[in-house]
Motif scaffolding. Structure first.
Motif, PDB file in Angstrom:
ATOM      1  N   GLU A  73       0.650  -1.311   0.138  1.00 47.02           N
ATOM      2  CA  GLU A  73       0.193  -0.465  -0.219  1.00 47.02           C
ATOM      3  C   GLU A  73       0.774   0.574   0.329  1.00 47.02           C
ATOM      4  OE1 GLU A  73      -3.157   0.333  -0.325  1.00 47.02           O
ATOM      5  OE2 GLU A  73      -3.553  -1.879  -0.568  1.00 47.02           O
ATOM      6  N   ILE A  74       1.908   1.304   0.421  1.00 45.03           N
ATOM      7  CA  ILE A  74       3.107   2.258   0.383  1.00 45.03           C
ATOM      8  C   ILE A  74       4.052   2.109  -0.382  1.00 45.03           C
ATOM      9  CG2 ILE A  74       4.463   3.408   1.945  1.00 45.03           C
ATOM     10  CD1 ILE A  74       2.959   2.311   4.417  1.00 45.03           C
ATOM     11  N   GLN A  75       4.315   3.217  -0.834  1.00 42.40           N
ATOM     12  CA  GLN A  75       4.650   3.228  -2.436  1.00 42.40           C
ATOM     13  C   GLN A  75       5.669   4.204  -2.285  1.00 42.40           C
ATOM     14  OE1 GLN A  75       5.370   0.566  -5.308  1.00 42.40           O
ATOM     15  NE2 GLN A  75       3.806  -0.692  -3.948  1.00 42.40           N
ATOM     16  N   ALA A  76       6.915   4.199  -3.189  1.00 43.17           N
ATOM     17  CA  ALA A  76       7.632   5.284  -3.379  1.00 43.17           C
ATOM     18  C   ALA A  76       7.365   5.517  -4.664  1.00 43.17           C
ATOM     19  CB  ALA A  76       9.522   4.746  -3.193  1.00 43.17           C
ATOM     20  N   PRO A  77       7.404   7.261  -4.682  1.00 42.25           N
ATOM     21  CA  PRO A  77       6.938   7.686  -5.984  1.00 42.25           C
ATOM     22  C   PRO A  77       7.578   7.600  -6.951  1.00 42.25           C
ATOM     23  CG  PRO A  77       7.799   9.309  -4.250  1.00 42.25           C
ATOM     24  CD  PRO A  77       7.862   7.900  -3.826  1.00 42.25           C
ATOM     25  N   TYR A  78       7.737   7.236  -8.362  1.00 42.81           N
ATOM     26  CA  TYR A  78       7.850   6.395  -9.444  1.00 42.81           C
ATOM     27  C   TYR A  78       9.417   7.435  -9.536  1.00 42.81           C
ATOM     28  CZ  TYR A  78       8.589   5.600 -14.483  1.00 42.81           C
ATOM     29  OH  TYR A  78       8.886   5.421 -15.461  1.00 42.81           O
ATOM     30  N   ASN A  79       9.008   8.717  -9.390  1.00 47.17           N
ATOM     31  CA  ASN A  79      10.692   9.618  -9.774  1.00 47.17           C
ATOM     32  C   ASN A  79      11.814   9.259  -9.735  1.00 47.17           C
ATOM     33  OD1 ASN A  79       9.586  10.897  -8.255  1.00 47.17           O
ATOM     34  ND2 ASN A  79       9.053  13.141  -8.510  1.00 47.17           N
ATOM     35  N   LEU A  80      11.689   8.865  -7.897  1.00 47.36           N
ATOM     36  CA  LEU A  80      12.521   8.549  -7.083  1.00 47.36           C
ATOM     37  C   LEU A  80      13.560   7.048  -7.908  1.00 47.36           C
ATOM     38  CD1 LEU A  80      14.151   8.871  -4.870  1.00 47.36           C
ATOM     39  CD2 LEU A  80      12.474   8.093  -3.164  1.00 47.36           C
ATOM     40  N   ARG A  81      12.118   6.062  -8.228  1.00 49.47           N
ATOM     41  CA  ARG A  81      12.514   4.912  -8.315  1.00 49.47           C
ATOM     42  C   ARG A  81      13.286   4.203  -9.414  1.00 49.47           C
ATOM     43  NH1 ARG A  81       7.091   2.049  -8.589  1.00 49.47           N
ATOM     44  NH2 ARG A  81       5.775   4.001  -8.588  1.00 49.47           N
ATOM     45  N   ILE A  82      13.340   5.480 -10.610  1.00 47.08           N
ATOM     46  CA  ILE A  82      13.991   5.467 -11.625  1.00 47.08           C
ATOM     47  C   ILE A  82      15.453   6.546 -11.441  1.00 47.08           C
ATOM     48  CG2 ILE A  82      11.787   4.941 -13.311  1.00 47.08           C
ATOM     49  CD1 ILE A  82      12.051   8.672 -13.321  1.00 47.08           C
ATOM     50  N   THR A  83      15.544   6.795 -10.420  1.00 49.24           N
ATOM     51  CA  THR A  83      16.531   6.906  -9.672  1.00 49.24           C
ATOM     52  C   THR A  83      17.955   6.463 -10.071  1.00 49.24           C
ATOM     53  OG1 THR A  83      15.192   8.788  -9.061  1.00 49.24           O
ATOM     54  CG2 THR A  83      17.927   8.596  -7.999  1.00 49.24           C
ATOM     55  N   PHE A  84      17.093   4.756  -9.435  1.00 54.42           N
ATOM     56  CA  PHE A  84      18.555   4.007  -9.200  1.00 54.42           C
ATOM     57  C   PHE A  84      17.890   2.667  -9.816  1.00 54.42           C
ATOM     58  CE2 PHE A  84      17.561   5.700  -4.506  1.00 54.42           C
ATOM     59  CZ  PHE A  84      18.730   6.434  -4.689  1.00 54.42           C
ATOM     60  N   ARG A  85      17.550   3.521 -11.087  1.00 55.42           N
ATOM     61  CA  ARG A  85      16.784   2.270 -12.656  1.00 55.42           C
ATOM     62  C   ARG A  85      18.201   1.466 -12.749  1.00 55.42           C
ATOM     63  NH1 ARG A  85      13.467   4.040 -17.599  1.00 55.42           N
ATOM     64  NH2 ARG A  85      12.140   3.559 -16.015  1.00 55.42           N
ATOM     65  N   SER A  86      18.843   2.099 -13.110  1.00 58.11           N
ATOM     66  CA  SER A  86      20.435   1.613 -13.999  1.00 58.11           C
ATOM     67  C   SER A  86      20.946  -0.100 -12.789  1.00 58.11           C
ATOM     68  CB  SER A  86      21.494   2.263 -14.748  1.00 58.11           C
ATOM     69  OG  SER A  86      21.936   2.911 -13.171  1.00 58.11           O
ATOM     70  N   GLU A  87      21.334   1.139 -11.704  1.00 55.42           N
ATOM     71  CA  GLU A  87      21.724   0.265 -10.596  1.00 55.42           C
ATOM     72  C   GLU A  87      21.122  -1.377 -10.283  1.00 55.42           C
ATOM     73  OE1 GLU A  87      21.363   2.848 -10.901  1.00 55.42           O
ATOM     74  OE2 GLU A  87      23.482   4.244 -10.682  1.00 55.42           O
ATOM     75  N   ILE A  88      19.856  -0.714  -9.974  1.00 54.38           N
ATOM     76  CA  ILE A  88      18.713  -1.863  -9.780  1.00 54.38           C
ATOM     77  C   ILE A  88      19.182  -3.084 -10.796  1.00 54.38           C
ATOM     78  CG2 ILE A  88      16.305  -2.695  -9.679  1.00 54.38           C
ATOM     79  CD1 ILE A  88      16.535  -0.229  -7.458  1.00 54.38           C
ATOM     80  N   GLN A  89      18.332  -2.772 -12.002  1.00 52.67           N
ATOM     81  CA  GLN A  89      18.268  -3.941 -13.149  1.00 52.67           C
ATOM     82  C   GLN A  89      19.480  -4.023 -13.531  1.00 52.67           C
ATOM     83  OE1 GLN A  89      17.193  -0.794 -16.892  1.00 52.67           O
ATOM     84  NE2 GLN A  89      15.303  -1.012 -16.285  1.00 52.67           N
ATOM     85  N   ASP A  90      20.987  -3.845 -13.530  1.00 51.48           N
ATOM     86  CA  ASP A  90      22.076  -3.951 -13.529  1.00 51.48           C
ATOM     87  C   ASP A  90      22.158  -5.751 -12.720  1.00 51.48           C
ATOM     88  OD1 ASP A  90      24.743  -5.226 -14.985  1.00 51.48           O
ATOM     89  OD2 ASP A  90      26.095  -3.849 -13.538  1.00 51.48           O
TER      90      ASP A  90
END
Length: 538
Positions: free
Chosen positions: A328-345
């Motif tokens: 139910e509690i979610q981080a904002p989308y613009n904050l999630r994509i901040t670490f997108r490359s590191e998480i995906q790698d």
């Protein structure tokens, strides 16, 4: 009626016409349900073709034993006792070869012990005389039933539970029928011969006609679990980074684990529930002779169960990631994509390692995973450094409210986005505290806020609520209704931190998953040593 003009005519055919649509509707419904049932059966068979093979094998085995009764020659030799062969096939025939051998061993040993006990007790009862004979037989039946039932509950005898059942009903049938027929030894021998014939037919058909080996099933299930775990990890991370949080499933569906758009999650959940299946197949595989790719005796089937346990240990982290994804509690989308490359790698490297381990088990080859492990660890370290460097994005530091300190100007604070509030508050505190305090005091005394400020605030909160859709901010609702509290800014920053920390939870679960991969690599390496897998270069 009677030729009168006022007579009433009843049109009977109309009633039949009125019933025709109902009949056609019912027939259409039955046809639809029958078609759906046929489709479900087809999907069930297509999922595992061995199910159809097993069904036909059982039918063939029962037919072969039944011929001993249907044909006159065998019937004159064996008589009616051959019915025990049919019962033996129906009870003993299992899905895999190993399970059939296990069930056959219990059947043979139980029948042999029951026959010996029945003959011994019957001879003892005959020597005591006609009055004491039924009493001795009844007492023996009582003790045999009590002892076998108690032994079934003993943990060490759980694998032999079927054999104890065989001892009970075989003993009772032999000694009771022998008492009435007058020749218990002859009765016991005839039924033991019939049981042996049924067991031989069951083993013969199960081994020679499209055999289904428990070892092969265990091997395939473990390999599929590796692939399901990797697919579920990538699927979960992909949805977390791409979903803007606009169409989350309802709470009832989340509780019921209904996620039709996530097939990999369903497979991963099946992996978590596969413990009993793997143990059952490993136990059955121990009874199988060398076959196929498993050519040496005493194959380490128990190591497959250990690898499966470590794999479920990793799957728990994936399920936790899935829980954060649908929380139910979610981080904002613009904050999630901040670490997108590191998480995906980090995710792609971990999934590649899991698939590589599953491929080695599938091909029964042994390869070094040093380079893959280094890449996984380096990508995880980059993710950790990124989180440490940008940790200020995951928390909103706010000092305790001080009544002696003037409040900042709301027109500047409320016109910005929620994640710029800490920086703007620091700037405002250092520039014009007295001016902002006087203006705020005048607004509070008048009981209203400037119209431009209220409109910018509502506009900003509507945009922010779309990003933080799942967080029910009561403070925002109170302010929109006209209420105002001087400490709403610290509370808003607290809500901001709570939502942003879900991202920290998500990344920490990925790091924990990578840590658990080290145990998985060790378990697979131990399996490859004990199973004597070939080196990849050979």
């Amino acid at each position: 009626m009677n030729g009168k003009k006022g007579s009433v005519e009843i049109d009977i055919p109309q009633a039949n016409k009125a019933k025709q649509p109902e009949v056609s509707k019912n027939s259409g419904f039955e046809a639809c349900s029958c078609k759906a049932w046929i489709w479900n059966v087809w999907e069930f068979c297509k999922e595992d073709s061995n199910r159809v093979t097993f069904s036909f094998k059982v039918g063939l085995a029962v037919l072969l034993v039944s011929l001993l009764i249907l044909l006159r020659g065998p019937y004159e030799i064996f008589g009616t006792n051959i019915i025990w062969s049919i019962l033996t096939v129906a009870i003993m025939f299992e899905y895999t070869v190993g399970a059939t051998f296990n069930r056959g061993f219990n059947r043979a040993l139980g029948s042999l012990l029951a026959g010996i006990l029945a003959i011994a007790v019957a001879q003892l009862a005959l020597r005591t005389g006609g009055v004491a004979e039924p009493a001795i037989i009844g007492i023996s039946i009582f003790f045999i039933g009590a002892i076998t039932s108690f032994m079934k509950l003993w943990p060490s005898f759980v694998p032999y539970e079927y054999g104890l059942r065989v001892i009970l009903f075989t003993y009772c049938l032999i000694i009771v029928s022998g008492y009435r027929m007058g020749n218990p030894i002859r009765t016991a021998m005839d039924r033991l011969y019939s049981i042996a014939i049924g067991g031989f037919v069951a083993v013969f058909v199960n081994v020679l006609v499209f055999p289904i080996w428990a070892g092969e099933q265990l091997h395939k299930e473990l390999v599929n679990s590796f692939n399901s775990l990797a697919d579920s990890l990538e699927e979960c991370v992909k949805k977390y980074l791409e979903d803007e949080g606009l169409d989350n499933p309802e709470f009832s569906k989340t509780v019921m684990d209904e996620f039709p758009d996530e097939p990999a999650y369903t497979k991963c959940r099946t992996t978590l529930n596969s413990s009993a299946k793997l143990e059952s197949w490993a136990h059955a595989a121990k009874w199988e002779p060398p076959h196929g790719r498993f050519q040496h005796f005493f194959y380490p089937w128990s190591e497959y169960v250990k690898v499966g346990a470590v794999l479920r240990y990793c799957a728990y982290e994936v399920m936790a990631l899935h829980g954060v994804l649908h929380s139910e509690i979610q981080a904002p989308y613009n904050l999630r994509i901040t670490f997108r490359s590191e998480i995906q790698d980090a995710t792609s490297q971990a999934a590649e390692l899991v698939r590589s381990l599953g491929k080695d088990i599938c091909n029964m080859k042994r390869s070094l995973k040093t380079s893959l492990l280094k890449r996984v660890h380096s990508s995880t370290e980059r993710l950790q450094r990124a989180i440490d460097m940008h940790s200020y994005l995951l928390t909103a530091h706010s000092d305790p409210p001080d009544n002696s300190k003037p409040l900042p100007k709301l027109s500047h604070a409320l016109s910005s986005t929620l994640y710029d509030l800490p920086d703007q508050l620091d700037d405002l505190d250092s520039t014009s505290p007295e001016k902002s305090s006087n203006q705020l005091t005048q607004n509070m005394q008048s009981g209203t806020l400037p119209q431009t400020q209220t409109e910018s605030y509502h506009e900003m909160m509507r945009k922010q609520s779309r990003r933080l859709h799942s967080w029910p901010s009561r403070e925002v609702d109170t302010f929109e209704e006209g209420g105002f509290c001087t400490d709403f800014l610290p509370r808003m920053k607290a809500l901001e931190s709570t939502a942003a920390l879900s991202l920290a939870t998500f990344t920490s679960l990925i790091i924990e998953f990578v840590v658990r991969l080290d145990h998985l690599v060790e378990a697979v390496d131990e399996l490859s040593k004990m199973a004597k897998f070939k080196h990849e270069g050979l």
